[in-house]
Design a protein around this motif. Structure first.
Motif, PDB file in Angstrom:
ATOM      1  N   UNK A  15       0.832  -1.201   0.000  1.00  0.00           N
ATOM      2  CA  UNK A  15       0.000   0.000   0.000  1.00  0.00           C
ATOM      3  C   UNK A  15       0.869   1.253   0.000  1.00  0.00           C
ATOM      4  N   UNK A  16       0.430   2.244  -0.773  1.00  0.00           N
ATOM      5  CA  UNK A  16       1.062   3.564  -0.785  1.00  0.00           C
ATOM      6  C   UNK A  16      -0.014   4.592  -0.486  1.00  0.00           C
ATOM      7  N   UNK A  17       0.291   5.509   0.427  1.00  0.00           N
ATOM      8  CA  UNK A  17      -0.621   6.608   0.732  1.00  0.00           C
ATOM      9  C   UNK A  17       0.077   7.904   0.358  1.00  0.00           C
ATOM     10  N   UNK A  18      -0.519   8.633  -0.581  1.00  0.00           N
ATOM     11  CA  UNK A  18       0.002   9.949  -0.945  1.00  0.00           C
ATOM     12  C   UNK A  18      -0.677  10.982  -0.059  1.00  0.00           C
ATOM     13  N   UNK A  19       0.136  11.742   0.677  1.00  0.00           N
ATOM     14  CA  UNK A  19      -0.363  12.741   1.615  1.00  0.00           C
ATOM     15  C   UNK A  19      -0.466  14.102   0.927  1.00  0.00           C
ATOM     16  N   UNK A  20      -1.027  15.056   1.655  1.00  0.00           N
ATOM     17  CA  UNK A  20      -1.177  16.436   1.177  1.00  0.00           C
ATOM     18  C   UNK A  20      -1.918  16.510  -0.167  1.00  0.00           C
ATOM     19  N   UNK A  21      -2.855  15.583  -0.364  1.00  0.00           N
ATOM     20  CA  UNK A  21      -3.690  15.554  -1.586  1.00  0.00           C
ATOM     21  C   UNK A  21      -2.881  15.438  -2.868  1.00  0.00           C
ATOM     22  N   UNK A  22      -1.685  14.882  -2.765  1.00  0.00           N
ATOM     23  CA  UNK A  22      -0.855  14.674  -3.960  1.00  0.00           C
ATOM     24  C   UNK A  22      -1.540  13.661  -4.865  1.00  0.00           C
ATOM     25  N   UNK A  23      -1.457  13.893  -6.151  1.00  0.00           N
ATOM     26  CA  UNK A  23      -2.163  13.047  -7.110  1.00  0.00           C
ATOM     27  C   UNK A  23      -1.193  12.333  -8.045  1.00  0.00           C
ATOM     28  N   UNK A  24      -1.167  11.009  -7.981  1.00  0.00           N
ATOM     29  CA  UNK A  24      -0.299  10.245  -8.885  1.00  0.00           C
ATOM     30  C   UNK A  24      -0.838  10.278 -10.308  1.00  0.00           C
ATOM     31  N   UNK A  25       0.051  10.124 -11.258  1.00  0.00           N
ATOM     32  CA  UNK A  25      -0.332  10.133 -12.669  1.00  0.00           C
ATOM     33  C   UNK A  25      -1.023   8.823 -13.035  1.00  0.00           C
TER      34      UNK A  25
END
Length: 117
Positions: free
Chosen positions: A67-77
């Motif tokens: 699992x990966x959680x992107x914080x600060x509302x970062x959006x992966x491509x």
């Protein structure tokens, strides 16, 4: 802790691999330097990060993370999400800062890992 519990605690949006939310995880790390993840992280199933580039997914794959959680509302491509999907890695996004997200998970029982000197 189940990934679904992490999602609820972080009020996170699932971006990829929802079918794996019932997996159990026992440890996590928060880091933006993938070289540190490679050098110091052992046996962590979850990566919390604010770094958004394909190396994050590749690093998680190399380290057998689920699992990966992107914080600060970062959006992966879309390409990053496709890489994660190919590996079955749950990808989530939350609006919390890294410190707060890690603290919430830790205070609810998700362990870290001590660095041995």
């Amino acid at each position: 802790m189940k990934i679904s519990q992490m999602q609820q605690l972080l009020d996170a949006k699932v971006l990829c691999c929802e079918e794996n939310l019932d997996r159990h995880v026992y440890s996590a790390c928060g880091c933006d330097l993938m070289s540190d993840v490679l050098a110091y992280v052992k046996d962590q199933a979850v990566l919390l990060t604010g770094l958004v580039n394909p190396q994050v997914i590749r690093t998680a794959v190399m380290m057998d993370m689920v699992c990966i959680v992107f914080v600060r509302s970062k959006e992966p491509s879309p390409e990053m999400l496709e890489l994660a999907k190919d590996s079955g890695i749950v990808v989530m996004q939350c609006d919390k800062r890294l410190y707060e997200a890690c603290g919430l998970l830790y205070s609810n029982g998700l362990a870290g890992n001590r660095i041995k000197a």
